[in-house]
Design a protein around this motif. Sequence first.
Motif, short mmCIF file in Angstrom:
data_model
loop_
_atom_site.label_atom_id
_atom_site.label_comp_id
_atom_site.label_asym_id
_atom_site.label_seq_id
_atom_site.Cartn_x
_atom_site.Cartn_y
_atom_site.Cartn_z
N TYR A 14 -8.40 35.55 42.55
CA TYR A 14 -7.06 35.16 42.95
C TYR A 14 -6.16 35.46 41.68
N ASP B 265 -2.78 33.94 40.12
CA ASP B 265 -1.56 32.79 40.17
C ASP B 265 -0.82 33.56 38.90
N VAL C 92 1.30 30.29 36.28
CA VAL C 92 0.34 29.09 36.14
C VAL C 92 0.57 28.05 35.64
N GLY D 289 -1.53 24.75 35.26
CA GLY D 289 -2.83 25.07 35.71
C GLY D 289 -3.15 24.39 36.95
N HIS E 200 -2.05 24.67 40.38
CA HIS E 200 -2.55 25.47 41.63
C HIS E 200 -3.81 26.18 41.23
N SER E 201 -3.89 26.91 40.11
CA SER E 201 -5.45 27.41 39.65
C SER E 201 -6.37 26.45 39.69
N ARG E 202 -6.16 25.52 39.30
CA ARG E 202 -7.35 24.25 39.21
C ARG E 202 -7.79 24.09 40.46
N VAL F 59 -10.16 33.46 38.67
CA VAL F 59 -8.56 33.57 38.73
C VAL F 59 -8.07 34.35 37.67
N THR F 60 -7.01 35.09 37.75
CA THR F 60 -6.48 35.68 36.78
C THR F 60 -5.12 35.04 36.79
N ALA F 61 -4.87 34.39 35.59
CA ALA F 61 -3.56 33.31 35.49
C ALA F 61 -2.41 34.03 34.37
N VAL G 209 -11.68 32.30 34.52
CA VAL G 209 -10.32 32.10 34.35
C VAL G 209 -9.87 33.27 33.37
#
Length: 289
Positions: free
Chosen positions: A28, A30, A33, A36, A38-40, A51-53, A75
Motif C-alpha cells: 500500500y 500512503d 503519511v 502515520g 492511516h498507515s498504522r 506500506v510505502t509512506a 514500511v
Amino acid sequence: MGGKDFFHLPVLSREAIAGLAIRPGGHYLDVTVGGGGHSRLILEAVKDVIVTALDQDGDALAAAQKNLAEFDNRVEFILTNFSAYDFPHEAFDGIIADLGVSSYHLDAPERGFSFRHTADLDMRMDRRRALTAADIINSSDEKELADIFFHYGEERLSRRIARRIVEKRPFYTTTELANAIASWVPGKYRHGRIHPATRVFQGLRIAVNDELKSLETFLEKAPPSLIPGAHIAIISFHSLEDRLVKHGLRNSPLLKVLTKKPIIAQTDEIAQNQRSRSAKLRIAQRKED
C-alpha cells in the motif's frame, strides 16, 4: 521538530481503511503519511502487508518513522511531494491520500499557517522550498494577490483586500496580516462565522505549496500504479480539492468510481474532532484488464 511534536488525528479512518479493501500480502502507498495514523491502521489490518509512506514535510516523516517503528521493515519512508514521486507501474494494492493541512501545521505557531499565534508568514509544508507566504504578500502585484485570494481562497472581497495589502505592505507576521484584513472589511463581515482572514490564509497556503497543481499531477500519475482491482481512497477538506478529486477519478479511463457521493464524517467523529466536519472521502477502483 520545532517547538511542538508532530500530531495529526486522521479523519474518516474507519471509512478509508474499509474502502481500501486491504488484502493479505498487499503493498500500500500512503502519499501523505503525516504522523502515520492511516498507515498504522493499514499495517494493523493484516499482519503481512507493507506500506510505502511519503510526505513532503520532514517533521511529518520523522514523526511517522518514530510512531511506526514497531513495524520495522514493513514500511519504507520517502521524503517527497506526492506529485514528484516516481509511481511504479501496477505496484500497489491500494493508495490513500489525506489532503490539506494537518492538525500539527495549524497548531505549531512557528510554521506560520495560523493567525491564532504570532509567527513569520511562512506556510511551507516542504521547508526546502524557497517561496514563503511573506514573499507572495510583499512581492506580488495587486492582480496576482486578488487572483490568489479569489481562486484559491474563494474570497469575495479579494480585490479590496489585495488593494489594501499593496497600499500598506510590507507584512511579515501572521497576526499583523490577519488583524489588518479584519480592519479593512465591513462590520458584518468582521463578525461572521469565520475570521475575515481565513479565506486569504487558505489561498496563500495553496499558492505557497502549489497544492492544486500537485493534486492534478497526482491524480494523473496514481491510477496506472494500481494493480487491477485495487482501490484508491482520497480525503479532501475544501471544495477546490474535492472538485479536482471528483473529476480526476471520474475522468480517468483506468478507474471505476465506487462513491457516487462523497463519504462524510459521522456524528461521533465530528464530536471527537471538529476538523472532520469538512472532510470528504472518495474511492475508486482500478478497472480489471
